[in-house]
Design an enzyme around this catalytic site. Structure first.
Site, PDB file in Angstrom:
ATOM      1  N   GLY A   7       6.356  -5.958   9.042  1.00 11.25           N
ATOM      2  CA  GLY A   7       6.013  -4.929  10.015  1.00 11.25           C
ATOM      3  C   GLY A   7       6.404  -3.569   9.488  1.00 11.25           C
ATOM      4  N   LEU A   8       5.410  -2.677   9.311  1.00 10.69           N
ATOM      5  CA  LEU A   8       5.717  -1.335   8.808  1.00 10.69           C
ATOM      6  C   LEU A   8       5.259  -0.296   9.842  1.00 10.69           C
ATOM      7  CD1 LEU A   8       7.104  -0.449   6.109  1.00 10.69           C
ATOM      8  CD2 LEU A   8       4.847   0.316   5.359  1.00 10.69           C
TER       9      LEU A   8
ATOM     10  N   ARG B 130       0.074  -4.574   8.434  1.00 10.48           N
ATOM     11  CA  ARG B 130      -1.336  -4.669   8.772  1.00 10.48           C
ATOM     12  C   ARG B 130      -2.090  -3.440   8.282  1.00 10.48           C
ATOM     13  NH1 ARG B 130      -1.770  -6.627  14.928  1.00 10.48           N
ATOM     14  NH2 ARG B 130       0.342  -5.840  14.966  1.00 10.48           N
TER      15      ARG B 130
ATOM     16  N   LYS C 180      14.271  -7.543  20.904  1.00  5.48           N
ATOM     17  CA  LYS C 180      15.100  -7.934  22.057  1.00  5.48           C
ATOM     18  C   LYS C 180      14.466  -9.031  22.885  1.00  5.48           C
ATOM     19  CE  LYS C 180      14.236  -4.041  21.871  1.00  5.48           C
ATOM     20  NZ  LYS C 180      14.014  -2.615  21.693  1.00  5.48           N
TER      21      LYS C 180
ATOM     22  N   VAL D 110      19.482  -4.140  20.740  1.00  9.80           N
ATOM     23  CA  VAL D 110      20.084  -3.517  21.927  1.00  9.80           C
ATOM     24  C   VAL D 110      20.512  -2.093  21.609  1.00  9.80           C
ATOM     25  CG1 VAL D 110      21.912  -3.635  23.647  1.00  9.80           C
ATOM     26  CG2 VAL D 110      20.932  -5.752  22.746  1.00  9.80           C
TER      27      VAL D 110
ATOM     28  N   LYS E 149      17.841  -6.677  27.099  1.00 13.16           N
ATOM     29  CA  LYS E 149      19.035  -6.181  26.389  1.00 13.16           C
ATOM     30  C   LYS E 149      20.313  -6.601  27.119  1.00 13.16           C
ATOM     31  CE  LYS E 149      16.354  -2.205  24.779  1.00 13.16           C
ATOM     32  NZ  LYS E 149      15.945  -0.851  25.190  1.00 13.16           N
TER      33      LYS E 149
END
Lengths: 441, 441
Positions: free
Chosen positions: B13-14, B48, B106, B133, B206
């Site tokens: 994930g960027l 992606r 979370k 959190v 959280k």
């Protein structure tokens, strides 16, 4: 769980913090063992006299702290005797005997830390000192580990509860420094000789430690600038209030291009800052990191069980790392190779720090005084942000309050010298530094 | 130094947080290596689409996150794709392949954490989630390690920045909820569908995590009570202000003799609390321990680099513990043997929580209304701390504001049902819980 063998602790000193540590380890033994994965047991206590708050029945005691340092049944020596010389000898002896050390002694670490960490490194043992700064607040862990991704840009803290107690009560009750100090002494919040607290030496010890772990540089207590709160008057407190500021006694350290600032002094900070809302004996430290931005850590900076909370947290870390090769441990001062690193920037002399200033002058009410004051400042490139001039009763001296923009301390020193030489200005100029500390930016 | 081999990281994930993590690891690589004692290198990035803020030249990239989970050259998978199902599968696959995992997710931890930690335990790998959190605030480390000596008594936090932004601007500018929400959406502080944030679901995720590591109990998101801020009116904000309170959207968890409270709802807290002075998108968590007393942790709860700060801090921990036997590591939820421990107290149903209340009623201006209201409360043992009754314009309904002392929610529910059935009372009764949170005690 708890199939690992217990960690055996020797507590040296059963005074306030030692007693608190003893009681917390006893009371929360089950939860602590569930956290550590193994019990943490008190193997021996060295004390000069009984502590009425502690039931030491069944615990091995001695009056000789060095017996603990030589006891082969002890894995970790907890140094809670305070002071410099005996504590240093005790800690070095324990290290030499291959024992890990946990200490709450800020003076010891600030002054002898480099030597102690070197010895610990050579012996492959841990020296942990969370309790040395800001009592129970886990600020050392936060700086060394929690903010480990960051280049720390600055930190600023209320790290002496006595001083904050005095300033809080001066402001809330319109009282004088001496008056509140006497009360704090009567309540046990201040020592009979309050120099250590109110002149900022205690805070400078803690700041020295914080700065080293923030930037990864050796401890340099001798480079810290230290100014106390004993000359703060209620008039200054009130003027600051009118300008939207509160006076706090802060330890401040900043990274600049030419070096690190390391200074303890009364400081005007904007009222809306969280630090400005930390009252009484409580402590808080604001830390600015390049990735995380502003953060703040708040809690009790002293007292038996708050300090014990930090001592026991260190014991938990030791319990986890006791079998770990020291290459994998968190470095004493947060960074590896501090002593091999000769690229360190220096701690800046106070003349080279840059900050804003609050000035209070007593002037003869004559035409042109303000112009002469403004000229002296502007000739040194110091620009004025705000001026308050009170109305004078005839023949009396008029107080002039100035807020300046940021400038180099050296230029301010020159300006003040020249202001004080003016015939229009009576007595010394009061100068208090001003910091914006944009913690909510 | 840095004789140890590098830790090799795969970032999945960027987006915002992934991009921040990439940039912080690149920019501060030298300092991070000095802290970890070894370099932390980005071995592969799964994305992606390109992130214009990141220069991935020379870095191995893929569009398939599962390629990272199967890459034998990767030690740690960093899960920053968000969501539930794919993230769960990705993390479990990585764990199954013996990789350590760092995540900022979370929802994943709150909902699937028990399963994930069980799998990680069986595979002897670390799953770290500081970034899940309160973004960059090292509150998980503080709770799990820094406060490890303590029985945690309660915690309360502003743990959703969007909600705090809205409440801050409602109060400061006298605006309505919908109005500020629309602005927050325009500024990118709130999603197009704001439910997750303003209805408290994000905060409940959280809070679930915080409570588990505070008390050492399994994650129980389904037991959390969740109430949002969408029904708060500016009138309530103003009335709270008159009474000396500020309304904050808090996650609150308390230890009681019969179980743990776990609840997210708007809350009146005294103005002088530090939590009350946390503004805008910032987060803060107050934690009360039996030894340390009240503490507080403050900083940015979201954003690319603040969250990256926590992700990278976890990577530093992984770098140190990678070769450590898992018995010596900090347990996922702070305590060993959570799943074997059947002595856990339950999470209490909302009817059983005890708190104080702010009530706002619209009453017909008739003699005896106040007496009837007071009787209904007193019959259920609810005592009144303060009453404000505004003057009525003839024929209009009169608002009555009540502050009660602490009582059981069940009794308050009954009282409100009966109040609403009174002919004198128009429409529903507004009820906001009140907490004193003596953080400066």
């Amino acid at each position: 769980m708890a199939t690992l063998k217990p960690v055996r602790v020797g507590i040296c000193g059963l005074g306030t913090v030692g007693g608190g540590t003893f009681n917390v380890l006893m009371r929360n033994a089950d939860e602590i063992a569930r956290r550590a994965g193994r019990p943490i047991v008190i193997e021996q206590v060295a004390m000069r006299r009984d502590n009425p708050d502690c039931d030491t029945t069944g615990v091995k005691t001695t009056s000789d702290v060095f017996e603990v340092a030589g006891n082969p049944d002890i894995d970790v020596l907890v140094e809670l005797i305070g002071g410099y010389d005996t504590a240093r000898e005790l800690v070095l002896t324990a290290i030499g005997n291959g024992k890990h050390v946990v200490t709450a002694n800020k003076a010891l670490i600030a002054v002898h830390g480099n030597e102690i960490f070197q010895a610990a490194h050579e012996n492959g043992v841990i020296v942990a000192f969370e309790a040395a700064v800001a009592g129970g607040i886990p600020v050392i862990k936060s700086l060394r580990e929690g903010l480990g991704a960051n280049r720390i840009e600055w930190l600023a803290g209320i790290i002496n509860g006595t001083g904050n107690y005095i300033l809080t009560h001066m402001r809330d009750e319109g009282r004088a420094f001496e008056d509140v100090l006497a009360e704090a002494q009567a309540l046990g919040y201040a020592e009979a000789d309050p120099t250590f607290d109110v002149e900022g030496i205690d805070a400078a010890h803690k700041l020295t430690i914080l700065a080293s772990i923030a930037y990864g540089v050796p401890l340099q207590f001798d480079k810290a600038y230290t100014e106390g709160i004993s000359r703060i008057t209620y008039d200054d407190v009130e003027q600051a209030d009118n300008l939207g500021y509160i006076i706090k006694h802060l330890g401040i350290s900043k990274r600049t291009e030419s070096g690190f600032e390391l200074r303890v002094h009364p400081t005007l900070i904007p009222k809306e800052r969280l630090l400005a809302n930390v009252h009484g004996v409580k402590n808080a430290i604001a830390v600015m990191g390049d990735a995380v931005g502003p953060t703040l850590y708040y809690g009790a900076g002293a007292g038996a069980e708050p300090t014990a909370s930090a001592v026991v947290a260190d014991l938990l870390d030791v319990a986890r790392d006791i079998t770990t090769d020291h290459h994998y441990r968190v470095p004493y001062l947060a960074f590896s190779g501090i002593h091999e690193n000769d690229n360190n920037l220096p701690m800046l002399p106070m003349e080279d720090i840059v900050t804003a200033y609050y000035l209070r002058l007593l002037a003869v009410d004559r035409p042109g005084v303000l112009a002469r004051v403004a000229t002296i400042l502007s000739e040194r490139g110091i620009s004025i942000e705000a001026i308050i001039q009170k109305e004078a009763t005839e023949g009396e001296l008029v107080p002039i309050i100035l807020l300046t923009h940021r400038t180099r301390e050296k230029h301010m020193n020159e300006a003040i010298r020249q202001l004080e030489s003016l015939a229009d200005i009576a007595g010394p100029v009061t100068r208090i530094r001003v910091e914006s500390l944009d913690e909510q930016e």
